[in-house]
Scaffold this active site. Structure first.
Site, mmCIF file in Angstrom:
data_model
loop_
_atom_site.group_PDB
_atom_site.id
_atom_site.type_symbol
_atom_site.label_atom_id
_atom_site.label_comp_id
_atom_site.label_asym_id
_atom_site.label_seq_id
_atom_site.Cartn_x
_atom_site.Cartn_y
_atom_site.Cartn_z
ATOM 1 C CB CYS A 1 40.981 44.871 31.101
ATOM 2 S SG CYS A 1 40.780 44.719 32.983
ATOM 3 C CB THR B 1 40.226 48.521 36.490
ATOM 4 O OG1 THR B 1 39.461 47.616 35.887
ATOM 5 C CG2 THR B 1 39.692 49.885 36.100
ATOM 6 C CG HIS C 1 51.547 34.306 50.982
ATOM 7 N ND1 HIS C 1 50.983 35.020 52.141
ATOM 8 C CD2 HIS C 1 52.642 34.023 51.526
ATOM 9 C CE1 HIS C 1 51.937 35.286 52.987
ATOM 10 N NE2 HIS C 1 53.185 34.757 52.583
ATOM 11 C CG HIS D 1 51.098 30.318 51.939
ATOM 12 N ND1 HIS D 1 50.351 30.996 52.493
ATOM 13 C CD2 HIS D 1 52.523 30.283 52.574
ATOM 14 C CE1 HIS D 1 51.100 31.652 53.390
ATOM 15 N NE2 HIS D 1 52.308 31.275 53.336
HETATM 16 C C1 RB5 Z 1 37.206 49.168 29.025
HETATM 17 O O1 RB5 Z 1 36.645 50.601 28.899
HETATM 18 C C2 RB5 Z 1 37.297 48.955 30.449
HETATM 19 O O2 RB5 Z 1 35.844 48.790 30.886
HETATM 20 C C3 RB5 Z 1 38.208 47.487 30.468
HETATM 21 O O3 RB5 Z 1 39.376 47.738 30.114
HETATM 22 C C4 RB5 Z 1 38.346 47.026 31.973
HETATM 23 O O4 RB5 Z 1 38.931 48.131 32.839
HETATM 24 C C5 RB5 Z 1 37.177 46.285 32.697
HETATM 25 O O5 RB5 Z 1 37.367 45.848 33.772
#
Ligand code: RB5
Length: 154
Positions: free
Chosen positions: A68, A70, A101, A136
């Site tokens: 996604c 981030t 790990h 682990h």
């Molecule tokens: C989408 O705008 C963004 O919120 C999503 O891709 C992600 O980063 C969410 O955690």
């Protein structure tokens, strides 16, 4: 030799990187199983995180990749699924550690925070690094016990 399937999914923010990684997986002899999204329309990451995580949790495939913007949202979703060990990796070191790990079975990447070449290098390391076992394994067993306790409501 049969080709190993790898589940892969993203939201709109991870789409471009997903397409690059599908090519990479094919070039490395894996079969990417694409759970979407398929175009750049704005979508909700839990819908795609769920599909890939279910495929891994149910044993349909042994590994998955989620992307996604981030990597944070996909990580939250994926780690709700029993047996999933989803790891958000930003560099080669965390990629290697996630396998050695944590026996990571879902690699999570942030499409908006990572360069394509770095992502490629992370995926390669994540695919080829074995789990170290030993101490682990004991720690992963503890996670399994917590999971079972929560599932039983005890
Ligand atoms: C989408 O705008 C963004 O919120 C999503 O891709 C992600 O980063 C969410 O955690």
């Amino acid at each position: 030799m049969p080709v190993t399937p790898i589940a892969i999914g993203s939201d709109h923010a991870g789409l471009e990187l997903k397409e690059h990684l599908k090519e990479l997986l094919r070039s490395l002899g894996f079969e990417p199983v694409d759970y979407g999204t398929k175009d750049d329309c704005s979508v909700d990451y839990p819908d795609f995180g769920e599909k890939v995580s279910y495929a891994v949790s149910s044993g349909e495939v042994s590994r998955g990749i989620l992307i996604c913007g981030t990597g944070l949202g996909m990580s939250i979703v994926a780690n709700k699924f029993p047996g999933v060990r989803a790891t958000l990796c930003h560099d080669e070191y965390t990629a290697r550690m996630s396998r050695e790990h944590n026996d990571s079975n879902i690699l999570v990447l942030g499409g908006r925070v990572i360069e394509k070449d770095r992502a490629i290098s992370i995926v390669k390391i994540w695919l080829e690094t074995p789990f170290e076992g030993g101490r682990h394994s004991r720690r992963l067993e503890k996670i399994k016990i917590i999971e079972q306790r929560l599932l039983n409501g005890s």
